[in-house]
Design an enzyme around this catalytic site. Sequence first.
Site, PDB file in Angstrom:
ATOM      1  CG  ASP A 265      -2.067   0.842   0.919  1.00  0.00           C
ATOM      2  OD1 ASP A 265      -2.196   1.755  -0.149  1.00  0.00           O
ATOM      3  OD2 ASP A 265      -3.205   0.756   1.530  1.00  0.00           O
TER       4      ASP A 265
HETATM    5  C1  BGC Z   1      -5.012   3.187   0.215  1.00  0.00           C
HETATM    6  C2  BGC Z   1      -5.268   2.252  -1.027  1.00  0.00           C
HETATM    7  C3  BGC Z   1      -5.068   3.135  -2.263  1.00  0.00           C
HETATM    8  C4  BGC Z   1      -4.017   3.721  -2.405  1.00  0.00           C
HETATM    9  C5  BGC Z   1      -3.633   4.598  -3.749  1.00  0.00           C
HETATM   10  C6  BGC Z   1      -4.111   3.991  -0.021  1.00  0.00           C
HETATM   11  O1  BGC Z   1      -3.999   5.041   1.020  1.00  0.00           O
HETATM   12  O2  BGC Z   1      -5.017   2.520   1.487  1.00  0.00           O
HETATM   13  O3  BGC Z   1      -6.400   1.482  -0.699  1.00  0.00           O
HETATM   14  O4  BGC Z   1      -5.183   2.099  -3.302  1.00  0.00           O
HETATM   15  O5  BGC Z   1      -3.827   4.622  -1.285  1.00  0.00           O
HETATM   16  O6  BGC Z   1      -4.452   5.467  -3.823  1.00  0.00           O
END
Ligand code: BGC
Length: 741
Positions: A265
């Site tokens: 993530d």
């Molecule tokens: C989130 C993800 C997301 C990623 C990209 C993160 O903060 O937890 O679910 O896909 O950002 O935007």
Amino acid sequence: MSSSSSDSIQDVDRRVQDLLAKMTLAEKIGQMNQQNASEENAAGYLGDDLRAGRIGSVLNVSDLATVNELQRIATKESRLGIPLLVGRDVIHGFRTIAPIPLGQAATWNPELVQRGARLAAKEAATRGINWTFAPMVDISRDARWGRIAESFGEDVFLSNRFAEAMVKGFQGDDLRAPDSIAACVKHFAGYGASESGRDYATTNIPENELRNVYLPPFKAGIDAGALTLMTSFSDVNGVPATANRFLLQQVLRDEWDFGGVVVSDWDSVRQLEIHGLTPNATESGFEALTAGVDMEMAGGAFITHLQELIAAGRVSESAIDAAVCRILRAKFLLGLFEPGAVCVEPDNGAGLVTDEALAVSKALATQSLVLLKNDNGALPLDERTLSSVAVIGPLAEAPYEQLGTWIFDGNANDSVTPLAAIRRHLGDAVTLTHVPAMEHSRSRYSERFAQAAQAARESDIALLFLGEESILSGEAHCRADISLPGDQARLVEEVRAQGVPVIAVVMAGRPLTLGNVLNQVDALLYAWHPGTMGGEAICDVLFGLTCPSGKLPATFPNAVGQIPIYYNQKHTGKPPTPDTVVHIDDIDAQAPQTSLGMTAFHLDAGYLPQFPFGFGLSYTEFEYADLNLNTEQLEFTQILEIAVRLTNRGERAGTEVVQLYVRDLVGQVTRPVKELKGFKRVHLQAGESATVRFELRAADLSFYGRHMQPVTEAGDFQVWVGGDSSTTLSRSFTLTAERSH
Ligand code: BGC
């Protein structure tokens, strides 16, 4: 480099190996690096790294000219011309916004959800996006957690079906088609179990519960073909998910044989240091890579430190090769190496907000609406009997708020609000007075409440549009009090006092505690955040053009202190029953310790939810009868056939979601009191009956036992069929032979 559409997996693997053989170590590590491209002039600030092969993927860019330019540099100006994976959060629609995933789950209609995901993929692909970070398949039993909005709710079986549906929708029948994009099941794993529903907080989940509850939707998404998977931010049983070898190695690679890409993530590799797992970014890179992360989203630990780890002999180049192969393979499978594949022709928006996308978005919104209360047939409304209507509340005309969380590419100008739809529906024949009364959902009491009261008093009926703005749910937006925010409850009271019928429509990103408004309204329709076409969908249901059919994908607590509360809980050794529950107001002074029921309930909230999982009313009445099993002694290889007679006893056509539940009465680990094992949407005309059939096999009754292996145990089971998880219509059967597998 090109490949024909008849490429087999072997061809793809050969091409991957050919390409890998030409790559330097730096270029390999570059493929494992995903860079944020959301800032202006991304092609400028990322250009040199792209030319040097130091970037394998970008995210957060959806301006086609920029995407095309980034791809052009990567494919034409880098040594090996490897195209980019272009990632984006396409969560519940791209430009045309569908209901939040929790709302989509309330449709209990995986086919429709699949169509919605297909259309979202088509829209996203017009902007050069080839990878969505969806679906989020985290089981959530905690409405305080803001990301419950992005989930399919609390149930394993239901989440499995929607995980499959969305993956298939995004990826389409042919991954190489220009409008197919890669799916990403996230966040592996257990993210929804954050302590106290606070995002990013610690999770502690016993392995048995991980396997029986939290992991199956990931497996379902992978089995449906998901090309990628994202790790969770959270600490899971002491080891953050991004470095968790049990999850990423043992379960994902060894047991499930997942061959796709694991992406971290956002910055979650570097955050291993902040968790206190590692002393510095080098060690964070080491832990994440060796646990099984292939690509780092933002953060930069891989691109900065992997070379030194290899030089020091701590990481082998073969570990890098394995990760790079998986990334290249995904690119080949998506057809990105086809000539011209990554340079998307501008269509001046023709592929966005199409009639088809709007129709599917409206169908999803319509089917997501859950009727929670309808005293004396207050709904549907009949405009022929109305001469005036008051439309009151902060969310009647809030085109941005109805879209819900995480809609980077949505546009509030596309939204049809409830006010606009109702106005159009009623035309000039009915006087409509609109009083927002509150600036937003969190506003406090003001003189505008008196205007609202007056409008209600002077109208035949008051329609209240209440709930949460979109910013109150989603990532990092958690609440400890999940009642209607601001002074909405007081607004309801003021309107109620005017003596006209009051209909409430609640738009929210989570189940709310509704105790203080439920008894003040004649009817309550739960609309989640319904998306672009929400207003039309709500209007159609309010005025009876469509009969509501949505059912809750998550239990609604009656008090926040009941959380976690979910239907498939364990029985406990002291299960509560109505006659063991005592209310705090009824306790005698100096009552002796053992006088209070001695079962598992709260003195001030009992043990029942406000609304159970699966609940939702209709404008018609469905009757269940004649529940029959083909046998009461089921052999291991036999199929259990379950049949029930469903009759529409009301005066209008309607759709019922028929639900099948099972309880395994005795297990080597204790089993839930009920588990959903099937559901069917059945449409019946007034007075019509149908026999609804389900089948169960022994494998459907398996679970992870004491030794963390799937087992199906002989013994007694109970089966229920009904319109929600509190159904009492049941039969029993015995599974007569035992087998471990
Ligand atoms: C989130 C993800 C997301 C990623 C990209 C993160 O903060 O937890 O679910 O896909 O950002 O935007």
